[in-house]
Motif scaffolding. Structure first.
Motif, PDB file in Angstrom:
ATOM      1  N   TYR A  90       0.837  -1.199   0.000  1.00 18.66           N
ATOM      2  CA  TYR A  90       0.000   0.000   0.000  1.00 18.66           C
ATOM      3  C   TYR A  90       0.876   1.253   0.000  1.00 18.66           C
ATOM      4  O   TYR A  90       0.705   2.150  -0.819  1.00 18.66           O
ATOM      5  N   ILE A 102     -11.446  -1.120 -18.115  1.00 18.70           N
ATOM      6  CA  ILE A 102     -11.360  -1.855 -16.852  1.00 18.70           C
ATOM      7  C   ILE A 102     -12.075  -1.028 -15.794  1.00 18.70           C
ATOM      8  O   ILE A 102     -11.803   0.165 -15.646  1.00 18.70           O
ATOM      9  N   MET A 162     -13.044  -5.631 -11.987  1.00 18.46           N
ATOM     10  CA  MET A 162     -12.322  -6.129 -10.820  1.00 18.46           C
ATOM     11  C   MET A 162     -13.188  -5.821  -9.602  1.00 18.46           C
ATOM     12  O   MET A 162     -13.463  -4.658  -9.313  1.00 18.46           O
ATOM     13  N   ARG A 163     -13.636  -6.866  -8.910  1.00 17.82           N
ATOM     14  CA  ARG A 163     -14.507  -6.658  -7.749  1.00 17.82           C
ATOM     15  C   ARG A 163     -13.694  -6.846  -6.470  1.00 17.82           C
ATOM     16  O   ARG A 163     -13.082  -7.897  -6.268  1.00 17.82           O
ATOM     17  N   LEU A 164     -13.688  -5.825  -5.628  1.00 18.17           N
ATOM     18  CA  LEU A 164     -12.928  -5.878  -4.386  1.00 18.17           C
ATOM     19  C   LEU A 164     -13.845  -6.032  -3.192  1.00 18.17           C
ATOM     20  O   LEU A 164     -15.025  -5.642  -3.248  1.00 18.17           O
ATOM     21  N   SER A 165     -13.278  -6.536  -2.102  1.00 15.38           N
ATOM     22  CA  SER A 165     -14.033  -6.554  -0.843  1.00 15.38           C
ATOM     23  C   SER A 165     -13.916  -5.158  -0.227  1.00 15.38           C
ATOM     24  O   SER A 165     -13.180  -4.303  -0.703  1.00 15.38           O
ATOM     25  N   VAL A 166     -14.646  -4.948   0.872  1.00 14.61           N
ATOM     26  CA  VAL A 166     -14.769  -3.624   1.483  1.00 14.61           C
ATOM     27  C   VAL A 166     -13.441  -3.089   2.003  1.00 14.61           C
ATOM     28  O   VAL A 166     -12.648  -3.828   2.569  1.00 14.61           O
ATOM     29  N   GLY A 167     -13.234  -1.786   1.834  1.00 15.72           N
ATOM     30  CA  GLY A 167     -12.039  -1.172   2.414  1.00 15.72           C
ATOM     31  C   GLY A 167     -11.709   0.130   1.720  1.00 15.72           C
ATOM     32  O   GLY A 167     -12.296   0.441   0.695  1.00 15.72           O
ATOM     33  N   PRO A 168     -10.779   0.903   2.260  1.00 17.39           N
ATOM     34  CA  PRO A 168     -10.408   2.191   1.682  1.00 17.39           C
ATOM     35  C   PRO A 168      -9.326   2.096   0.605  1.00 17.39           C
ATOM     36  O   PRO A 168      -8.748   3.107   0.226  1.00 17.39           O
ATOM     37  N   GLU A 169      -9.063   0.898   0.105  1.00 18.80           N
ATOM     38  CA  GLU A 169      -7.930   0.731  -0.805  1.00 18.80           C
ATOM     39  C   GLU A 169      -8.285   0.683  -2.293  1.00 18.80           C
ATOM     40  O   GLU A 169      -7.465   0.272  -3.129  1.00 18.80           O
ATOM     41  N   TYR A 173      -5.751   2.530  -4.246  1.00 16.04           N
ATOM     42  CA  TYR A 173      -4.470   1.820  -4.309  1.00 16.04           C
ATOM     43  C   TYR A 173      -4.478   0.795  -5.446  1.00 16.04           C
ATOM     44  O   TYR A 173      -3.544   0.707  -6.234  1.00 16.04           O
ATOM     45  N   VAL A 174      -5.577   0.030  -5.549  1.00 16.52           N
ATOM     46  CA  VAL A 174      -5.679  -0.968  -6.618  1.00 16.52           C
ATOM     47  C   VAL A 174      -5.752  -0.261  -7.974  1.00 16.52           C
ATOM     48  O   VAL A 174      -5.130  -0.684  -8.953  1.00 16.52           O
ATOM     49  N   VAL A 201      -3.324  -0.704 -11.332  1.00 13.35           N
ATOM     50  CA  VAL A 201      -3.823  -1.042 -12.669  1.00 13.35           C
ATOM     51  C   VAL A 201      -3.393   0.015 -13.686  1.00 13.35           C
ATOM     52  O   VAL A 201      -2.987  -0.312 -14.801  1.00 13.35           O
ATOM     53  N   ALA A 229     -16.004   2.784   5.117  1.00 13.05           N
ATOM     54  CA  ALA A 229     -15.037   1.708   4.829  1.00 13.05           C
ATOM     55  C   ALA A 229     -15.233   0.517   5.768  1.00 13.05           C
ATOM     56  O   ALA A 229     -14.387  -0.373   5.847  1.00 13.05           O
ATOM     57  N   ARG A 259      -3.407  -3.792   5.614  1.00 17.28           N
ATOM     58  CA  ARG A 259      -4.436  -2.854   5.169  1.00 17.28           C
ATOM     59  C   ARG A 259      -3.944  -1.417   5.288  1.00 17.28           C
ATOM     60  O   ARG A 259      -3.018  -1.097   6.027  1.00 17.28           O
ATOM     61  N   GLU A 263      -9.855  -8.648  -0.722  1.00 13.10           N
ATOM     62  CA  GLU A 263      -9.944  -9.719  -1.715  1.00 13.10           C
ATOM     63  C   GLU A 263     -10.364  -9.169  -3.066  1.00 13.10           C
ATOM     64  O   GLU A 263     -11.056  -8.168  -3.155  1.00 13.10           O
ATOM     65  N   LEU A 264      -9.947  -9.908  -4.095  1.00 10.42           N
ATOM     66  CA  LEU A 264     -10.275  -9.521  -5.475  1.00 10.42           C
ATOM     67  C   LEU A 264     -10.945 -10.686  -6.181  1.00 10.42           C
ATOM     68  O   LEU A 264     -10.522 -11.835  -6.035  1.00 10.42           O
ATOM     69  N   LYS A 265     -11.999 -10.402  -6.928  1.00 13.97           N
ATOM     70  CA  LYS A 265     -12.614 -11.409  -7.801  1.00 13.97           C
ATOM     71  C   LYS A 265     -12.705 -10.808  -9.203  1.00 13.97           C
ATOM     72  O   LYS A 265     -13.115  -9.652  -9.356  1.00 13.97           O
TER      73      LYS A 265
END
Lengths: 474, 104
Positions: free
Chosen positions: A7, A145, A176-183, A186-187, A191, A273, B23, B37-39
């Motif tokens: 990060y 994307i 691109m599906r992410l889980s919960v968070g403030p990042e 960053y992703v 990309v 978040a 995190r 996580e990424l899907k």
């Protein structure tokens, strides 16, 4: 030494990645330690309103119907005091190709990406903007994307976002599906770095100018129908682009006396978040989780300087509750035959209350609608809420509790707006702006003029705040 | 026997992006306990079974790797059952308009 993709490491490369992916050198607009030339940022894009209208015409965007909601107006008059109940109109932005006004933002961003020779575009959004970018990219032959914050730690996907995923994939985008968070950012940076694609940010001048046609059109359409400009335009407020672009368009059309009202769903108490809170809200945007932070510090975004600067344009800022928006969505379908997504009806709920404060001869315009369907529909959202243990009841909206209880009004007279203190927003903004100064640094005269423009205060008012806060950071 | 998919099948893969300890600093406490996580969905390069490490080609033409978690994943978001909290609203407001002599 942090690993290369950590990060911290990636965020450290933010400035370089942004320069390559946006192609705007924001540093050249600086006019002082904290000020920049806002209008030149727009002027340097090389686009004017006519050029944008032509581009949008070629991409099937804009020129949406303005619909008078006569039955809803009548309902408002039924509960308003005698002589009150302004005419309610709605700009049916769901008529755009991907179903929302976001197509206006995407059309100009994609056009610019193509003009500059980028092979693809990337957008970080869980909302309608992703579908809009994917749709416009498909038309332009660019790779797309979309990065979403889509599911919680239990793997439960927000149904509204699941529908956006489906739409983006339908247009041929990679999602691109992410889980919960403030990042998310960053992703997104990673990309952009890996692909070299264009940053189709919501906050570049292109993305804001694309919305100016919305304000311009609706001013003209109302004038044509009623011989005058609207008294009030209500826009759903989250990141600020909607309000900024619409207001700029109204001004360009000559509607300089039109009151610009920003409306958000009140989700106070929920953390944006938080894994726990993620699926305990029924609105993924258009709410105070975005609008309050973005109003008081616009430059928190994925570009160095946000072209969406709502405090410059908001005349009034109000909130409504989730239940009131679901109620008005149902009424819109059953009284006007328009089935539209709840998130896009946030400003309609506010307008229904505001119309009752106005006289019958006046005109209030709801500036958008969005499409609806599986996942986005009130049934999908309220069924998820129940599944997550949230109470859904008929009652008085004041008993609503975000994350715990959604209260659907029992009677239209209960729909009301809660005022947000704009003076307080201005104070917080000024404090945030002054914090960016180095220790011992004072704002210049240009800085103060800039801050005055940002907040619609006088330079004297701003100097007072500067002196109160000691004129320096810390 | 875990389900297998042949090459070029549309699938979904899973990847961990950040472990709980990695995190962002501003992550709230509850989220901090979880991984980022990424899907992603794409076309399988080589035949594989659910649970295996695979490579896919995404609609953007990128090659991504991850654990195979779903084969031809369905879109399951829907409407759900009608809600009594919404079902009566139409009748109520129509009655109000009728009272005013303006039945739509």
């Amino acid at each position: 030494m942090s690993p290369p993709n950590s990060y911290a490491a990636i965020m450290g490369q933010k400035a370089a990645i942004m320069r390559t992916s946006i192609g705007i050198d924001y540093a050249q607009y600086a006019t002082g330690p904290l000020s920049f030339d806002y209008e030149r940022l727009f002027a340097d894009t090389g686009y004017d309103l006519d050029a944008i209208r032509t581009i949008q015409q070629h991409t099937a965007v804009g020129n949406t119907p303005l619909v008078e909601l006569a039955n809803l107006t009548e309902l408002a008059r039924a509960v308003a005091k005698p002589g009150h109940g302004a005419r309610i109109f709605v700009k049916d932005e769901a008529a755009n190709p991907s179903g929302s006004f976001k197509d206006r933002r995407a059309s100009l961003s994609i056009h610019e990406a193509k003009r500059r020779g980028y092979a693809g575009v990337v957008a970080a959004t869980s909302g309608n903007y992703g579908a809009a970018v994917a749709s416009q990219a498909a038309k332009a032959g660019l790779i797309c994307i979309v990065i979403q914050e889509a599911f919680d730690s239990q793997g439960i996907a927000q149904p509204e976002i699941a529908e956006k995923t489906r739409a983006c994939e339908a247009y041929g985008a990679e999602v691109m599906r992410l889980s919960v968070g403030p990042e998310l950012f960053y992703v997104f940076l990673q990309v952009l770095k890996e692909t070299g694609y264009f940053n189709a940010s919501l906050y570049t001048p292109y993305a804001i100018m694309g919305i100016e046609t919305l304000g311009y059109e609706l001013a003209g359409q109302v004038h044509e129908r009623a011989g005058r400009f609207p008294d009030v335009v209500v826009a759903t407020h989250a990141g600020g682009g909607n309000v900024t672009g619409t207001a700029r368009g109204l001004i360009k059309a000559g509607a300089t006396d039109t009151q610009m009202v920003a409306a958000s769903v009140d989700l106070s108490g929920l953390h944006m978040a938080s894994d726990h809170d993620f699926n305990r809200k029924s609105f993924t945007t258009g709410h105070t989780g975005f609008s309050v932070p973005f109003t008081t510090w616009p430059d928190r975004v994925d570009v160095p300087r946000n072209a969406a600067r709502a405090l410059r344009y908001i005349d009034r800022f109000v909130t409504v509750t989730q239940g009131e928006v679901f109620y008005i969505t149902q009424v819109l379908a059953e009284l006007e035959g328009l089935e539209r997504g709840p998130a896009g009806n946030t400003s309609l709920a506010a307008a229904f209350a505001l119309a009752q404060q106005m006289s019958r001869e006046q005109i209030v315009v709801v500036q958008e609608t969005e499409y609806t369907g599986a996942g986005k529909h009130p049934l999908a959202q309220l069924n998820l809420a129940k599944q997550m243990g949230i109470a859904v009841v008929r009652g008085h909206p004041r008993d609503n509790q975000p994350g715990q209880r959604i209260v659907i009004p029992q009677h239209p007279a209960q729909i009301d707006v809660v005022e947000v203190d704009l003076d307080r927003m201005r104070s917080v903004y000024l404090r945030n702006a002054l914090k960016t100064l180095a220790d011992g640094q004072r704002p210049t005269e240009i800085d103060v003029a800039f801050l005055a423009a940002e907040t619609r205060l006088t330079p004297n008012d701003v100097w007072e705040v500067v002196h109160e806060q000691g004129g320096t950071a810390g | 026997m875990p389900e297998r998919a042949s090459a070029q099948t549309w699938v979904e893969v899973h990847r961990m992006v950040l472990a709980p300890g990695e995190r962002a600093p501003q992550t709230p406490d509850d989220t901090r306990q979880t991984s980022l996580e990424l899907k992603v969905k794409g076309f399988l390069i080589y035949a594989a079974a659910i649970g295996e490490a695979v490579d896919i080609i995404t609609p953007a033409g990128r090659t991504l790797s991850g654990t195979l978690i779903a084969i031809n994943p369905a879109y399951t978001h829907t409407f759900g059952a009608p809600l009594p909290e919404l079902s009566y609203i139409g009748g109520e407001v129509r009655a109000m308009l009728k009272d005013r002599g303006n039945a739509p």
